[in-house]
Design a protein around this motif. Structure first.
Motif, short mmCIF file in Angstrom:
data_model
loop_
_atom_site.label_atom_id
_atom_site.label_comp_id
_atom_site.label_asym_id
_atom_site.label_seq_id
_atom_site.Cartn_x
_atom_site.Cartn_y
_atom_site.Cartn_z
N MET A 1 -38.53 47.07 -100.44
CA MET A 1 -38.82 48.23 -99.59
C MET A 1 -40.30 48.25 -99.22
O MET A 1 -41.14 48.71 -99.97
N ILE A 2 -40.63 47.72 -98.06
CA ILE A 2 -42.02 47.65 -97.62
C ILE A 2 -42.41 48.94 -96.92
O ILE A 2 -41.66 49.48 -96.11
N HIS A 3 -43.57 49.44 -97.28
CA HIS A 3 -44.13 50.60 -96.59
C HIS A 3 -45.40 50.17 -95.87
O HIS A 3 -46.21 49.43 -96.43
N VAL A 4 -45.58 50.65 -94.64
CA VAL A 4 -46.79 50.31 -93.89
C VAL A 4 -47.45 51.58 -93.39
O VAL A 4 -46.79 52.59 -93.11
N PHE A 5 -48.76 51.52 -93.29
CA PHE A 5 -49.51 52.66 -92.75
C PHE A 5 -49.48 52.57 -91.24
O PHE A 5 -49.92 51.59 -90.64
N ASN A 6 -48.93 53.59 -90.62
CA ASN A 6 -48.79 53.62 -89.18
C ASN A 6 -49.90 54.48 -88.58
O ASN A 6 -49.97 55.68 -88.85
N GLU A 13 -45.25 54.68 -93.96
CA GLU A 13 -43.85 54.89 -93.64
C GLU A 13 -43.02 53.72 -94.17
O GLU A 13 -43.50 52.60 -94.25
N LEU A 14 -41.76 54.02 -94.48
CA LEU A 14 -40.83 52.97 -94.85
C LEU A 14 -40.66 52.07 -93.65
O LEU A 14 -40.43 52.53 -92.53
N SER A 57 -41.01 37.51 -98.01
CA SER A 57 -39.93 38.47 -98.28
C SER A 57 -38.66 38.13 -97.50
O SER A 57 -37.79 38.98 -97.33
N ASP A 58 -38.59 36.90 -97.01
CA ASP A 58 -37.39 36.38 -96.35
C ASP A 58 -37.09 37.00 -94.99
O ASP A 58 -35.93 37.03 -94.55
N TYR A 59 -38.11 37.52 -94.33
CA TYR A 59 -37.90 37.94 -92.94
C TYR A 59 -38.20 36.74 -92.04
O TYR A 59 -39.02 35.89 -92.38
N GLN A 60 -37.53 36.72 -90.90
CA GLN A 60 -37.95 35.80 -89.85
C GLN A 60 -38.95 36.55 -88.99
O GLN A 60 -38.68 37.67 -88.57
N VAL A 61 -40.10 35.97 -88.76
CA VAL A 61 -41.14 36.68 -88.01
C VAL A 61 -41.38 35.99 -86.66
O VAL A 61 -41.67 34.81 -86.61
N ASN A 62 -41.22 36.78 -85.62
CA ASN A 62 -41.62 36.31 -84.30
C ASN A 62 -43.00 36.88 -84.03
O ASN A 62 -43.16 38.08 -83.82
N TYR A 63 -43.99 36.01 -84.13
CA TYR A 63 -45.39 36.44 -84.09
C TYR A 63 -46.00 36.02 -82.76
O TYR A 63 -46.28 34.85 -82.52
N VAL A 64 -46.18 37.00 -81.91
CA VAL A 64 -46.74 36.71 -80.59
C VAL A 64 -48.18 37.22 -80.54
O VAL A 64 -48.45 38.36 -80.89
N MET A 364 -47.52 44.27 -102.91
CA MET A 364 -47.59 43.97 -101.48
C MET A 364 -46.69 44.89 -100.65
O MET A 364 -46.98 45.15 -99.48
N ASP A 365 -45.62 45.37 -101.26
CA ASP A 365 -44.74 46.29 -100.54
C ASP A 365 -45.48 47.58 -100.15
O ASP A 365 -45.08 48.28 -99.23
N ASP A 366 -46.52 47.89 -100.89
CA ASP A 366 -47.27 49.12 -100.62
C ASP A 366 -48.39 48.86 -99.61
O ASP A 366 -49.55 48.72 -99.99
N ASP A 367 -47.98 48.72 -98.36
CA ASP A 367 -48.95 48.52 -97.28
C ASP A 367 -49.87 47.32 -97.55
O ASP A 367 -51.05 47.37 -97.28
N PHE A 368 -49.26 46.28 -98.11
CA PHE A 368 -49.97 45.01 -98.32
C PHE A 368 -51.22 45.20 -99.18
O PHE A 368 -52.34 44.86 -98.78
N ASN A 369 -50.99 45.78 -100.34
CA ASN A 369 -52.11 46.07 -101.25
C ASN A 369 -52.53 44.80 -102.00
O ASN A 369 -52.13 44.55 -103.13
N VAL A 370 -53.35 44.04 -101.34
CA VAL A 370 -53.75 42.75 -101.89
C VAL A 370 -54.60 42.87 -103.15
O VAL A 370 -54.60 41.97 -103.99
N ALA A 371 -55.31 43.96 -103.29
CA ALA A 371 -56.13 44.12 -104.49
C ALA A 371 -55.23 44.16 -105.72
O ALA A 371 -55.51 43.51 -106.73
N ASN A 372 -54.17 44.91 -105.63
CA ASN A 372 -53.24 44.96 -106.76
C ASN A 372 -52.47 43.66 -106.90
O ASN A 372 -52.16 43.23 -108.02
N ALA A 373 -52.17 43.03 -105.78
CA ALA A 373 -51.48 41.74 -105.84
C ALA A 373 -52.37 40.71 -106.53
O ALA A 373 -51.87 39.84 -107.26
#
Length: 474
Positions: A1-6, A13-14, A57-64, A364-373
RNA sequence: GAUGGUAUAGCCAAGUGGUAAGGCAUGGGUCUGCAACACCCUGAUCGUCGGUUCGAAUCCGAUUACCAUCUCCA
């Protein structure tokens, strides 16, 4: 369950994709009129890390991500250099690839150019005029910002509070052609001295700044995309205007999540680094002296929304950390080469690895919290170092641990696997190491130390382990 | 004028109500023939003032400092 800051809602948000398992993201790329500076690199690294985590996390990403290759600054720079706009942009497009590759920034799935989408841009602008959102004025076409409801919401600007000319960049002639100072150009009529123009229903000209991103994002990812990203300074006006024109055109929400990375600051006063302030450091120059892995780690491990201070101290520290991570990997890899490994699995290490994976994802699920990662990665490295000195190790479990470790660190963009070239001839080093081992066995420590010192002078460091001597190049 | 961000040990930094993660650096120790690698131990009451609360770095108010955005900077 990834959450990102919008940025749009200013909350975490989820994260839910439009299509299951697929992330469509568009990240505004650079205007190619110079080498990229470390601020551009920070943005590219931030979104590359986000992309890599989705993929982990096993998503396919279309990165444009685009190159803006037509713009006033390009025209000016090309004129000054005495070359064509295309020669200039081609050069710096290549430079972008050359500079980002060592930073382990993955190439975009699609890297569209504004100049290759002129006909689509014209069609788009034409539609805006037909819908009453845009108007022609003396060869220019402007977007009626006030006609778009909630204009400025992304940057949380009230259209009536905008102080006209606060940035001191307004052009008087342009101001006179606008119905309203807040309107922005979607098409610019040709200047007499500018050669690069395209024919349009409004006469010769070129696209405005924001229009190309709207057109290309919609073309490659659809009317509504999952994530739209870029630097904080793009929230206004660039993304604000993209939203207005895109949603006016399609009638659909342009992007579900807006992500913005923080700035890089330099100097003692932590002033924002930018091209317009002239205090920028290019990646091209930096890579002459700085380890790209260290630069990558330093930038990736500061949370993407925070300001990042570029200092020599931070680079030095990052260099240490990269070394530590690579050493941990190498230590276990060396240990696993020995013959006394168990052929069965080792449940103890398997359990630890599973826990590290779970903790890494939680961070990382928490808005890509790399410090904790990073605390997880650090614990992981310690566990590997301990395992490397265990009496008995499992080849199967050890390899799995190494693979998971490398995957996690690669999300941060650092490659821990040894990059030694296969063509290197190490026979002399191997012979020296063997000679030293023989001397040690004979307790001729003076001879052994002499060999070690000689190798050290060549940049070769020896490390004795219970399984024999390993060496590495500094 | 409007709108945001930041302030935690020497440095970087997590933490959003219950007695301050982690990293780097420093110092000490273990391992080693010595070393290297590694491992273990070692530090802060959270810009300032006031309030709410049994209890606040975390909530509220005020204040200070720095940074940023306000129509073509990632």
């Amino acid at each position: 369950m990834i959450h990102v800051f919008n940025t749009m809602t200013r909350t975490k948000e989820l994260f839910k994709t439009i299509q299951p398992g697929i992330v469509n993201m568009y990240v505004c790329g650079p205007t190619v009129y110079n080498y990229i500076h470390i601020g551009n690199a920070r943005s590219a690294i931030a979104f590359d890390t986000i992309r890599r985590y989705f993929e982990y996390s096993d998503y396919q990403v279309n990165y444009v991500s685009n190159f803006t290759d037509v713009d006033d600054k390009i025209i000016k720079a090309a004129h000054e250099a005495g070359i064509t706009e295309q020669a200039l942009t081609t050069k710096f497009e290549q430079a972008f690839n050359d500079d980002t590759a060592p930073l382990n920034i993955k190439p975009a799935t699609v890297r569209p150019l504004a100049t290759e989408h002129i006909s689509e841009i014209i069609t788009f602008v034409d539609d805006l005029i037909a819908k009453g959102y845009a108007y022609e004025a003396d060869g220019d076409v402007y977007f009626r910002a006030r006609k778009f409801p909630d204009y400025g919401h992304l940057a949380h600007q009230n259209i009536d509070d905008l102080e006209v000319g606060a940035s001191e960049r307004l052009d008087d002639g342009e101001l006179a052609r606008k119905e309203d100072p807040v309107d922005f150009a979607v098409w610019k009529g040709a200047d007499p001295e500018v050669a690069i123009t395209w024919d349009s229903p409004w006469g010769p000209g070129r696209p405005g700044w924001h229009i190309e991103c709207s057109v290309m994002a919609i073309k490659y990812l659809g009317n509504t995309i999952d994530i739209h990203g870029g630097g904080q300074d793009l929230a206004f006006p660039h993304h604000t205007n993209e939203i207005a024109q895109s949603e006016a055109h399609t009638g659909k929400t342009f992007a579900n999540y807006w992500l913005h990375n923080g700035f890089v600051t330099v100097g003692d006063d932590n002033e924002k680094m930018s091209k317009s302030l002239g205090n920028f450091v290019t990646v091209h120059d930096l890579l002459q002296t700085v380890n790209p892995q260290a630069l990558r780690l330093m930038m990736a491990t500061t949370h993407y929304r925070r300001p990042l201070a570029y200092t020599q101290t931070a680079i030095t520290e990052a260099t240490q950390i990269v070394k530590r991570l690579q050493t941990a990997y190498t230590n276990v890899a060396f240990r696993l080469k020995q013959a006394d490994t168990m052929t069965t699995i080792d449940e103890a290490i398997d359990t630890q690895v599973a826990q590290f994976k779970s903790a890494f994802m939680q961070a990382m699920d928490d808005d890509f919290n790399v410090a904790n990662a990073m605390t997880v990665i650090n614990d992981f490295a310690t566990a590997l170092n301990v395992y490397a000195k265990a009496d008995h190790v499992s080849a199967v479990s050890g390899e799995q641990a190494l693979a998971e470790f490398a995957d996690q660190v690669m999300v941060i963009g650092v490659d821990v696997k040894p990059s030694g070239r296969a063509t290197d001839d190490n026979s002399w080093i191997e012979a020296q190491v063997a000679a030293r081992d023989a001397a040690k066995k004979a307790k001729d420590y003076a001879q052994a130390d002499a060999i070690r010192a000689e190798l050290k002078a060549q940049g070769i460091v020896l490390e004795d382990t219970a399984q024999g001597t390993r060496w590495k190049k500094e």
